[in-house]
Design an enzyme around this catalytic site. Structure first.
Site, PDB file in Angstrom:
ATOM      1  N   CYS A 136       0.882  -1.152   0.000  1.00 52.60           N
ATOM      2  CA  CYS A 136       0.000   0.000   0.000  1.00 52.60           C
ATOM      3  C   CYS A 136       0.927   1.211   0.000  1.00 52.60           C
ATOM      4  CB  CYS A 136      -0.842   0.037   1.265  1.00 52.60           C
ATOM      5  SG  CYS A 136      -1.792  -1.466   1.535  1.00 52.60           S
TER       6      CYS A 136
ATOM      7  N   ARG B 131       0.946   1.898  -5.923  1.00 55.36           N
ATOM      8  CA  ARG B 131       1.185   0.830  -4.947  1.00 55.36           C
ATOM      9  C   ARG B 131      -0.093   0.119  -4.518  1.00 55.36           C
ATOM     10  NH1 ARG B 131       6.157   1.221  -2.641  1.00 55.36           N
ATOM     11  NH2 ARG B 131       5.441  -0.067  -0.919  1.00 55.36           N
TER      12      ARG B 131
ATOM     13  N   TRP C  63      -4.017  -1.578  -1.134  1.00 50.44           N
ATOM     14  CA  TRP C  63      -4.152  -2.787  -1.965  1.00 50.44           C
ATOM     15  C   TRP C  63      -4.544  -3.878  -0.980  1.00 50.44           C
ATOM     16  CZ3 TRP C  63      -1.754  -7.638  -2.284  1.00 50.44           C
ATOM     17  CH2 TRP C  63      -2.003  -8.347  -3.475  1.00 50.44           C
TER      18      TRP C  63
ATOM     19  N   ASN D 285       1.245  -0.483   5.982  1.00 53.48           N
ATOM     20  CA  ASN D 285       1.544  -1.203   4.744  1.00 53.48           C
ATOM     21  C   ASN D 285       2.220  -2.497   5.151  1.00 53.48           C
ATOM     22  OD1 ASN D 285       2.453  -2.083   2.235  1.00 53.48           O
ATOM     23  ND2 ASN D 285       4.218  -0.718   2.220  1.00 53.48           N
ATOM     24  N   GLY D 286       1.590  -3.633   4.869  1.00 53.36           N
ATOM     25  CA  GLY D 286       2.186  -4.915   5.239  1.00 53.36           C
ATOM     26  C   GLY D 286       1.116  -5.887   5.686  1.00 53.36           C
TER      27      GLY D 286
ATOM     28  N   GLU E 123       7.299 -12.476 -21.842  1.00 54.54           N
ATOM     29  CA  GLU E 123       7.100 -11.094 -21.391  1.00 54.54           C
ATOM     30  C   GLU E 123       5.957 -10.433 -22.175  1.00 54.54           C
ATOM     31  OE1 GLU E 123       7.783  -9.433 -18.962  1.00 54.54           O
ATOM     32  OE2 GLU E 123       7.718  -7.324 -19.503  1.00 54.54           O
TER      33      GLU E 123
ATOM     34  N   LYS F  92       2.576  -8.954 -20.441  1.00 51.88           N
ATOM     35  CA  LYS F  92       2.148  -7.559 -20.619  1.00 51.88           C
ATOM     36  C   LYS F  92       0.694  -7.511 -21.060  1.00 51.88           C
ATOM     37  CE  LYS F  92       4.473  -5.909 -18.895  1.00 51.88           C
ATOM     38  NZ  LYS F  92       5.694  -6.335 -18.282  1.00 51.88           N
TER      39      LYS F  92
ATOM     40  N   GLU G 184      -1.833  -8.703 -18.158  1.00 51.36           N
ATOM     41  CA  GLU G 184      -1.998  -7.879 -16.962  1.00 51.36           C
ATOM     42  C   GLU G 184      -2.712  -6.557 -17.219  1.00 51.36           C
ATOM     43  OE1 GLU G 184       1.550  -6.685 -14.784  1.00 51.36           O
ATOM     44  OE2 GLU G 184       2.696  -6.558 -16.618  1.00 51.36           O
TER      45      GLU G 184
ATOM     46  N   HIS H 180       3.730 -30.012 -29.031  1.00 50.80           N
ATOM     47  CA  HIS H 180       3.539 -30.913 -27.888  1.00 50.80           C
ATOM     48  C   HIS H 180       2.245 -30.608 -27.129  1.00 50.80           C
ATOM     49  CE1 HIS H 180       7.454 -32.667 -28.572  1.00 50.80           C
ATOM     50  NE2 HIS H 180       7.946 -31.430 -28.678  1.00 50.80           N
TER      51      HIS H 180
ATOM     52  N   LYS I 214       2.035  -2.138  -7.926  1.00 52.08           N
ATOM     53  CA  LYS I 214       3.374  -2.091  -8.525  1.00 52.08           C
ATOM     54  C   LYS I 214       4.359  -3.026  -7.844  1.00 52.08           C
ATOM     55  CE  LYS I 214       6.472  -0.485 -11.317  1.00 52.08           C
ATOM     56  NZ  LYS I 214       6.445  -1.115 -12.637  1.00 52.08           N
TER      57      LYS I 214
HETATM   58  O1  M6R Z   1       9.702  -4.978  -8.403  1.00 50.37           O
HETATM   59  P1  M6R Z   1       9.954  -6.332  -8.977  1.00 50.37           P
HETATM   60  O2  M6R Z   1      10.741  -6.294 -10.218  1.00 50.37           O
HETATM   61  O3  M6R Z   1      10.563  -7.276  -7.973  1.00 50.37           O
HETATM   62  O4  M6R Z   1       8.530  -6.894  -9.331  1.00 50.37           O
HETATM   63  C1  M6R Z   1       8.349  -8.191  -9.817  1.00 50.37           C
HETATM   64  C2  M6R Z   1       6.961  -8.381 -10.388  1.00 50.37           C
HETATM   65  O5  M6R Z   1       5.997  -8.161  -9.392  1.00 50.37           O
HETATM   66  C3  M6R Z   1       6.698  -7.435 -11.563  1.00 50.37           C
HETATM   67  O6  M6R Z   1       7.649  -7.579 -12.558  1.00 50.37           O
HETATM   68  C4  M6R Z   1       5.299  -7.685 -12.143  1.00 50.37           C
HETATM   69  O7  M6R Z   1       5.251  -8.948 -12.733  1.00 50.37           O
HETATM   70  C5  M6R Z   1       4.949  -6.588 -13.152  1.00 50.37           C
HETATM   71  N1  M6R Z   1       3.603  -6.137 -12.936  1.00 50.37           N
HETATM   72  C6  M6R Z   1       5.052  -7.042 -14.561  1.00 50.37           C
HETATM   73  O8  M6R Z   1       4.714  -6.044 -15.457  1.00 50.37           O
END
Ligand code: M6R
Length: 611
Positions: free
Chosen positions: A2, A27, A73, A99-100, A484, A488, A491, A507, A606
């Protein structure tokens, strides 16, 4: 995960807090709230975005020079007004933001209920604030002492700020496992999850360490440990620029960050690739050079996009430095009793430097004697501080939840690392090394060229925006790029997408192909090009719709694919830095055309600072 922000000083606190919450909204963004201390301790909170909170408090009396705010969050309890922070204690004389996660909240709650505390939310945080209240009552002690004692009872992670009606000019904060930074201004103080709410007021900051308690009162900042030992605050200068955390005319942070990549890649090479002197330099490994040279194995731990960068590094390091590499999801690694020795090097990759699973994986590897090397973007982050050595990616703040420029900066730093290791171990010839250095230097320009495909890619996005599924295929260095690209897309557009090594198709996944299945194939000219061409034929024979990412000038694939995106050619080793660009743009445009909230996709935040 958060965002928290607090202020104590001579200005109106509320506007500073709200602006800070907007900056921290990446966040978490399912609810938000503020607590303002001005004789009374008023809490205002609302489900939804910070803008919903702003509308809600527009008519309220928000006059105060001390206050705190939170953007959430959800972990414990669904996103609603009651579960939003701040939370009052039962007497409503104390309020907290957190936060936690408090893992032993259920036992604590039961005990507190027996003592007469009343709960209005489903959160672990409300337990925390009532615990503080109960301890203060039982021990007739100061609020600071009650917070300190409470920290001995909670199990979990926290960054908290506490306000009390009985202490009108005071902020108390503490951290364990969740980030916290203090800004020191002229007669004023700021507390936040990161420095973005602080930079326009002061560039003097103190990063709070785990198990430290911060007390701001009477114009003084005091830090003590949980064991009550006084600490000298280590004041650092912030190097963040205000421009770097604003959209700069782009409709979304994600688009801005995609377009920043020529610059961020250059920044990640700056001072490391010295082409004229034909020299590579990475300060972070200097002290550990022999360890790298003699490493029996490299284990990479990371999550999400950073894990994909780790997969690229597996190809790079094995290819150029001939050291065996294993790439692990940090979340699996930490729980599977892995075999780690003192001759292993663990590379932890993280944009935020706060990912809980990656941090835990580091602690585990450390306890087994491995050397830990961190690759982080956020300076002073928990992972950067937990590692033995490391290299920052210098990509600048990444605010869009979907990671873009962090990926290319990570891959650049990992490329440099692999090249240095190859050079030191004698597995890379001088000629090959020089060729790679020259080619790496051209990458920012090639990425600029790939970005010029934006309009073309938007047109393709128009055609496929209503698809329900997507497949992404690549081989070799382009396999992690396929993963990747799929991540993208899913998400931010909520379209189901899968990435596969192209040859794995036959396969199983090939059964999915019909005339409705769009397939993005990364088929640039490299050692597996011919094989990928055959894979494309297989898909075409089953009427799959092919969008191919190819090297400029390709004459073969345009005859087979429905859409062709031509990117500048580069060495196979460096191709992920270029081939990922159209995939970032494709997912961005599809998400925008579907009306999705690109920078704040549903259910995500994030940095994932909880398990
Ligand atoms: O801050 P980090 O690189 O450790 O985060 C890892 C993942 O949470 C982050 O890459 C997440 O998968 C992104 N939303 C991808 O776009």
């Amino acid at each position: 995960m958060c965002g928290i922000v607090a202020y104590l000083g001579h200005r109106e606190a509320c506007p500073i807090i709200l602006k800070g919450l907007h900056r921290l909204e990446y966040r978490g963004y399912d609810s938000a709230g503020v607590a303002l201390l001005n004789g009374d301790l008023n809490v205002y909170k609302k489900k939804g975005k910070v803008s919903d909170l702003e509308a809600y408090i527009a008519e309220k009396d928000t006059h105060a020079t001390v206050g705190m705010g939170h953007t959430r969050w959800a972990t414990h309890g669904e996103p609603n007004d009651e579960n939003a922070h701040p939370h009052y204690s039962t007497s409503e004389r104390i309020a907290i933001i957190h936060n936690g996660i408090i893992e032993n909240y259920a036992a604590l709650k039961k005990h507190l209920q027996q003592q007469g505390h009343v709960f209005h939310s489903d959160t672990d945080t409300e337990v925390f604030v009532n615990l503080i209240e109960e301890i203060q009552k039982q021990n007739s002690c100061s609020l600071e002492e009650a917070v300190r004692l409470a920290l001995h009872e909670v199990v979990g992670a926290y960054a908290i700020v506490v306000l009390s009606k009985d202490a009108p000019n005071q902020l108390i904060a503490a951290r364990k496992g969740s980030p916290m930074v203090i800004g020191i201004g002229d007669g004023e103080f700021f507390i936040a999850s990161d420095a973005t709410p602080i930079i326009e007021y002061t560039n003097e900051v103190v990063y709070v360490n785990d198990y430290e308690i911060v007390m701001i009162r009477d114009g003084q900042l005091n830090i003590r440990t949980k064991e009550d030992v006084s600490q000298t605050p280590y004041i650092q200068k912030l190097e963040l620029e205000l421009d770097s955390i604003e959209k700069g005319g782009y409709p979304h942070f994600m688009l801005k960050e995609i377009f920043e990549q020529p610059r961020s890649i250059l920044d990640s090479m700056r001072g490391r690739l010295e082409l004229e002197a034909s020299h590579l330099n990475m300060g972070g490994i200097r002290a550990y050079e022999q360890k790298f040279v003699n490493a029996q194995r490299i284990i990479i731990v990371a999550c999400g996009t950073s894990w994909h960068a780790g997969l690229v590094a597996e190809y790079l390091i094995e290819d150029l430095a001939r050291i065996p590499v294993e790439v692990e999801y940090a979340s699996e690694f930490r729980y599977r009793n892995p075999i780690i020795t003192e001759r292993d090097i663990v590379i932890a990759i993280s944009q935020s430097g706060e990912t809980a699973d990656t941090l835990a994986a580091i602690e585990l590897a450390k306890s087994k004697g491995a050397t830990i090397f961190g690759i982080c973007n956020v300076v002073g982050s928990s992972i950067a501080r937990a590692t033995d050595a490391g290299a920052y990616t210098h990509a600048g703040p990444e605010i869009g939840v979907a990671s873009t420029k962090a990926f290319t900066a990570q891959v650049t730093v990992l490329t440099l690392l692999a090249m240095i290791m190859g050079q030191k171990r004698g597995t890379l010839t001088d000629t090959k090394l020089r060729e790679l250095m020259v080619e790496l230097d051209t990458i920012p320009a090639k990425v600029t060229k790939a970005l010029e495909l934006d309009t073309e890619i938007r047109a393709i996005a128009e055609i496929f925006k209503d698809a329900s599924n997507f497949l992404y295929l690549g081989r070799g260095y382009n396999f992690p790029v396929a993963l990747e690209g799929a991540l993208k897309l899913k998400e931010i557009s909520y379209i189901h997408a899968e990435g596969y090594p192209a040859a794995e198709m036959k396969h199983g996944p090939i059964a999915l192909i019909d005339e409705n299945m769009p397939m993005v194939v990364i088929a640039t000219r490299d050692s597996s090009y011919e094989k990928v061409v055959s894979n494309i034929q297989e898909v075409k024979a089953r009427k799959g719709r092919i969008i191919a990412v190819v090297s400029e000038g390709d004459k073969v694939i345009p005859a087979m694919a429905e859409f062709v995106i031509e990117v500048p050619h580069t060495s196979e080793v460096l191709m992920p830095l270029v081939s990922v660009i159209p995939l970032q743009l494709l997912s961005y445009h599809i998400a925008v055309l579907r009306g999705c909230n690109v920078d704040q996709p549903r259910n995500l935040a994030k940095s994932v600072t909880v398990e």
